[in-house]
Design a protein around this motif. Structure first.
Motif, PDB file in Angstrom:
ATOM      1  N   TYR A   1      59.575  43.448  82.732  1.00  0.00           N
ATOM      2  CA  TYR A   1      60.902  43.382  83.358  1.00  0.00           C
ATOM      3  C   TYR A   1      61.985  42.919  82.377  1.00  0.00           C
ATOM      4  CZ  TYR A   1      60.102  44.649  88.252  1.00  0.00           C
ATOM      5  OH  TYR A   1      59.863  45.350  89.418  1.00  0.00           O
ATOM      6  N   ARG A   2      61.551  42.343  81.258  1.00  0.00           N
ATOM      7  CA  ARG A   2      62.555  41.930  80.262  1.00  0.00           C
ATOM      8  C   ARG A   2      63.299  43.137  79.696  1.00  0.00           C
ATOM      9  NH1 ARG A   2      62.952  36.909  79.360  1.00  0.00           N
ATOM     10  NH2 ARG A   2      61.379  35.664  80.380  1.00  0.00           N
ATOM     11  N   ASN A   3      62.685  44.312  79.806  1.00  0.00           N
ATOM     12  CA  ASN A   3      63.345  45.529  79.302  1.00  0.00           C
ATOM     13  C   ASN A   3      64.112  46.256  80.397  1.00  0.00           C
ATOM     14  OD1 ASN A   3      62.152  45.113  76.780  1.00  0.00           O
ATOM     15  ND2 ASN A   3      60.236  46.010  77.545  1.00  0.00           N
ATOM     16  N   THR A   4      64.280  45.637  81.549  1.00  0.00           N
ATOM     17  CA  THR A   4      65.064  46.238  82.626  1.00  0.00           C
ATOM     18  C   THR A   4      66.409  45.521  82.700  1.00  0.00           C
ATOM     19  OG1 THR A   4      64.444  44.720  84.409  1.00  0.00           O
ATOM     20  CG2 THR A   4      62.896  46.528  83.918  1.00  0.00           C
ATOM     21  N   GLN A   5      67.221  45.897  83.690  1.00  0.00           N
ATOM     22  CA  GLN A   5      68.491  45.192  83.890  1.00  0.00           C
ATOM     23  C   GLN A   5      68.261  43.789  84.443  1.00  0.00           C
ATOM     24  OE1 GLN A   5      71.222  47.626  86.266  1.00  0.00           O
ATOM     25  NE2 GLN A   5      70.279  49.444  85.397  1.00  0.00           N
ATOM     26  N   ASN A   6      67.021  43.516  84.901  1.00  0.00           N
ATOM     27  CA  ASN A   6      66.748  42.264  85.597  1.00  0.00           C
ATOM     28  C   ASN A   6      65.496  41.580  85.053  1.00  0.00           C
ATOM     29  OD1 ASN A   6      67.505  44.634  87.688  1.00  0.00           O
ATOM     30  ND2 ASN A   6      68.709  42.808  88.104  1.00  0.00           N
ATOM     31  N   PRO A   7      65.622  40.829  83.949  1.00  0.00           N
ATOM     32  CA  PRO A   7      64.474  40.047  83.483  1.00  0.00           C
ATOM     33  C   PRO A   7      63.965  39.152  84.612  1.00  0.00           C
ATOM     34  CG  PRO A   7      66.311  39.852  81.957  1.00  0.00           C
ATOM     35  CD  PRO A   7      66.820  40.606  83.137  1.00  0.00           C
ATOM     36  N   ALA A   8      62.650  38.897  84.611  1.00  0.00           N
ATOM     37  CA  ALA A   8      62.073  38.129  85.719  1.00  0.00           C
ATOM     38  C   ALA A   8      61.427  36.847  85.214  1.00  0.00           C
ATOM     39  CB  ALA A   8      61.038  38.988  86.434  1.00  0.00           C
ATOM     40  N   TRP A   9      61.457  35.819  86.066  1.00  0.00           N
ATOM     41  CA  TRP A   9      60.842  34.534  85.761  1.00  0.00           C
ATOM     42  C   TRP A   9      59.795  34.226  86.817  1.00  0.00           C
ATOM     43  CZ3 TRP A   9      65.731  35.770  84.409  1.00  0.00           C
ATOM     44  CH2 TRP A   9      66.150  35.410  83.127  1.00  0.00           C
TER      45      TRP A   9
ATOM     46  N   LYS B   1      68.663  51.916  81.724  1.00  0.00           N
ATOM     47  CA  LYS B   1      67.648  50.889  81.965  1.00  0.00           C
ATOM     48  C   LYS B   1      67.277  50.892  83.428  1.00  0.00           C
ATOM     49  CE  LYS B   1      68.239  47.252  78.563  1.00  0.00           C
ATOM     50  NZ  LYS B   1      68.525  45.847  78.398  1.00  0.00           N
ATOM     51  N   PRO B   2      65.971  50.714  83.755  1.00  0.00           N
ATOM     52  CA  PRO B   2      65.590  50.621  85.165  1.00  0.00           C
ATOM     53  C   PRO B   2      66.236  49.398  85.816  1.00  0.00           C
ATOM     54  CG  PRO B   2      63.663  50.369  83.694  1.00  0.00           C
ATOM     55  CD  PRO B   2      64.846  50.585  82.825  1.00  0.00           C
ATOM     56  N   SER B   3      66.462  49.469  87.126  1.00  0.00           N
ATOM     57  CA  SER B   3      67.018  48.313  87.841  1.00  0.00           C
ATOM     58  C   SER B   3      66.024  47.848  88.894  1.00  0.00           C
ATOM     59  CB  SER B   3      68.354  48.669  88.505  1.00  0.00           C
ATOM     60  OG  SER B   3      68.150  49.065  89.838  1.00  0.00           O
ATOM     61  N   SER B   4      65.966  46.531  89.090  1.00  0.00           N
ATOM     62  CA  SER B   4      64.977  45.969  90.034  1.00  0.00           C
ATOM     63  C   SER B   4      65.192  46.526  91.436  1.00  0.00           C
ATOM     64  CB  SER B   4      65.052  44.449  90.043  1.00  0.00           C
ATOM     65  OG  SER B   4      66.229  44.003  90.663  1.00  0.00           O
ATOM     66  N   ALA B   5      66.462  46.785  91.810  1.00  0.00           N
ATOM     67  CA  ALA B   5      66.753  47.306  93.156  1.00  0.00           C
ATOM     68  C   ALA B   5      66.097  48.669  93.333  1.00  0.00           C
ATOM     69  CB  ALA B   5      68.269  47.428  93.343  1.00  0.00           C
TER      70      ALA B   5
ATOM     71  N   ASP C   1      74.645  42.511  97.157  1.00  0.00           N
ATOM     72  CA  ASP C   1      73.843  42.858  95.987  1.00  0.00           C
ATOM     73  C   ASP C   1      74.823  43.141  94.854  1.00  0.00           C
ATOM     74  OD1 ASP C   1      70.585  43.889  95.941  1.00  0.00           O
ATOM     75  OD2 ASP C   1      71.810  44.259  94.151  1.00  0.00           O
ATOM     76  N   TYR C   2      74.336  43.034  93.611  1.00  0.00           N
ATOM     77  CA  TYR C   2      75.243  43.361  92.508  1.00  0.00           C
ATOM     78  C   TYR C   2      74.924  44.718  91.897  1.00  0.00           C
ATOM     79  CZ  TYR C   2      71.913  41.366  88.961  1.00  0.00           C
ATOM     80  OH  TYR C   2      70.852  41.076  88.146  1.00  0.00           O
ATOM     81  N   GLU C   3      73.930  45.397  92.445  1.00  0.00           N
ATOM     82  CA  GLU C   3      73.535  46.693  91.883  1.00  0.00           C
ATOM     83  C   GLU C   3      74.315  47.789  92.612  1.00  0.00           C
ATOM     84  OE1 GLU C   3      71.399  49.990  90.364  1.00  0.00           O
ATOM     85  OE2 GLU C   3      71.829  49.610  92.464  1.00  0.00           O
ATOM     86  N   PRO C   4      75.074  48.614  91.850  1.00  0.00           N
ATOM     87  CA  PRO C   4      75.994  49.548  92.508  1.00  0.00           C
ATOM     88  C   PRO C   4      75.335  50.578  93.419  1.00  0.00           C
ATOM     89  CG  PRO C   4      75.989  49.872  90.115  1.00  0.00           C
ATOM     90  CD  PRO C   4      75.192  48.634  90.375  1.00  0.00           C
TER      91      PRO C   4
ATOM     92  N   THR D   1      63.459  56.795  98.084  1.00  0.00           N
ATOM     93  CA  THR D   1      63.868  57.874  97.172  1.00  0.00           C
ATOM     94  C   THR D   1      65.184  57.564  96.455  1.00  0.00           C
ATOM     95  OG1 THR D   1      64.938  58.945  99.038  1.00  0.00           O
ATOM     96  CG2 THR D   1      62.728  59.722  98.477  1.00  0.00           C
ATOM     97  N   THR D   2      65.704  56.358  96.637  1.00  0.00           N
ATOM     98  CA  THR D   2      66.959  56.010  95.991  1.00  0.00           C
ATOM     99  C   THR D   2      66.672  55.397  94.621  1.00  0.00           C
ATOM    100  OG1 THR D   2      67.802  55.596  98.198  1.00  0.00           O
ATOM    101  CG2 THR D   2      69.192  54.902  96.397  1.00  0.00           C
ATOM    102  N   ASN D   3      66.065  56.203  93.763  1.00  0.00           N
ATOM    103  CA  ASN D   3      65.743  55.705  92.433  1.00  0.00           C
ATOM    104  C   ASN D   3      65.775  56.892  91.461  1.00  0.00           C
ATOM    105  OD1 ASN D   3      62.900  56.908  92.656  1.00  0.00           O
ATOM    106  ND2 ASN D   3      62.890  55.433  94.332  1.00  0.00           N
ATOM    107  N   TYR D   4      65.873  56.572  90.194  1.00  0.00           N
ATOM    108  CA  TYR D   4      66.041  57.610  89.175  1.00  0.00           C
ATOM    109  C   TYR D   4      64.803  57.681  88.284  1.00  0.00           C
ATOM    110  CZ  TYR D   4      70.785  57.114  90.836  1.00  0.00           C
ATOM    111  OH  TYR D   4      71.895  57.047  91.639  1.00  0.00           O
ATOM    112  N   VAL D   5      64.765  58.718  87.413  1.00  0.00           N
ATOM    113  CA  VAL D   5      63.586  58.927  86.563  1.00  0.00           C
ATOM    114  C   VAL D   5      63.237  57.649  85.790  1.00  0.00           C
ATOM    115  CG1 VAL D   5      62.711  60.211  84.579  1.00  0.00           C
ATOM    116  CG2 VAL D   5      63.944  61.398  86.393  1.00  0.00           C
TER     117      VAL D   5
END
Ligand code: SAM
Length: 286
Positions: free
Chosen positions: A221-229, A19-23, A111-114, A33-37
């Motif tokens: 964003y509901r389909n990511t690790q971080n749903p947004a409000w 799942k994509p992460s907001s970070a 942050d909580y994202e590894p 560039t610190t992100n994945y496909v």
């Protein structure tokens, strides 16, 4: 607008590449560039859904810089950056070093994202500044864990003013989470004169098309690790309870002490993104 009954997710224990992460998506928005496909695919879709998303992220990052410089000018030398993200550009410790060179300052990133945490650790280590800057992997919804962390205890003296930053992070805290209660737990820990700075995505003053696009993006964003409000101004403002608003108060972030010349993203036309974020800084009372 907003809240529904769903809880924001548990802090991830390890890197989740399904799942994509907001970070990492935010890093992609900023050109990092610190992100994945999986994050890049989400970012490209977000860009199509809301074509102002990249300038919006850049404008938020510029605001972070303006707040840190203003806090330094106000004499604050300690920074607790909650939801600090992947260290892309314009990181708090770099702003401190540039704006107050030679000053004794302290910075703790949380942050909580590894991936965000690992890259922050690498950067601080490489720059040889771990004596005055550190990283804690934690969930900002658990303030006591952050206060008790050895890194925080080593670097932050809560008897003196601290600038607590919650920049572009509280829209990932919602549903069953008690945002005003969480903010109050930080506020109660802070010495008088401390600052609490927050920015939050909104659609209050947005044109209809932009508002619809942002709402669709929040859905994605509901389909990511971080749903947004999304929140409106009244809800955002209520979180500053017990604090005095630092001028100019709660405004769209582009209106918060704009610099004549921005050195970070100097070509950004910030006016286009003006309606989409609320920002404010509260000062803890005597
Ligand atoms: C959009 S980025 C913002 C980064 C940075 N604050 C800025 O504005 O430039 C949001 C960050 O908040 C982090 N985050 C979201 N919820 C969090 C939580 N409950 N505890 C800690 N970090 C969180 C995400 O992992 C991500 O790195």
């Amino acid at each position: 607008m907003t809240s529904n009954a769903e809880h924001a997710p548990e802090a991830p224990r390890q890197v989740d590449l399904d799942k994509p992460s907001s970070a990492r998506i935010y890093d992609w928005y900023l050109g990092g560039t610190t992100n994945y496909v999986v994050d890049q695919i989400f970012g490209e879709k977000a860009d199509r859904q809301f074509p102002l998303i990249k300038p919006l992220a850049m404008s938020n990052r510029q605001w972070l810089g303006r707040v840190v410089r203003a806090a330094l000018d106000a004499g604050i030398r300690q920074f607790l950056d909650l939801g600090s993200g992947v260290p892309t550009v314009g990181n708090v410790h770099e702003i401190v070093r540039e704006h107050a060179p030679g000053e004794e300052a302290r910075v703790v990133y949380v942050d909580y994202e590894p991936v965000a945490v690992a890259h922050s650790e690498i950067i601080l280590d490489r720059q040889g500044i771990t004596k005055w800057a550190g990283v804690v992997r934690a969930d900002l919804r658990d303030p006591e864990d952050i206060f008790a962390s050895p890194v925080t205890r080593k670097l932050i003296d809560f008897s003196k003013p601290v600038c607590v930053l919650m920049v572009s992070v509280l829209h990932f805290v919602g549903g069953g989470d008690d945002v005003p209660g969480i903010v109050a737990r930080y506020r109660r820990k802070l010495a008088p004169g401390s600052w609490w700075a927050a920015s939050h995505i909104t659609t209050d003053d947005a044109p209809a098309e932009g508002a619809a696009q942002i709402s669709a993006l929040a859905e994605s964003y509901r389909n990511t690790q971080n749903p947004a409000w999304l929140r409106d101004r009244a809800e955002f403002e209520s979180w500053f309870d017990g604090m005095d608003l630092v001028p100019p108060g709660i405004v769209h972030l582009t209106d918060w002490r704009p610099d004549a010349v921005e050195t970070l993203f100097p070509k950004l036309k910030a006016e286009s993104v003006r309606p989409f974020y609320w920002a404010g800084v509260g000062q803890v009372r005597e």
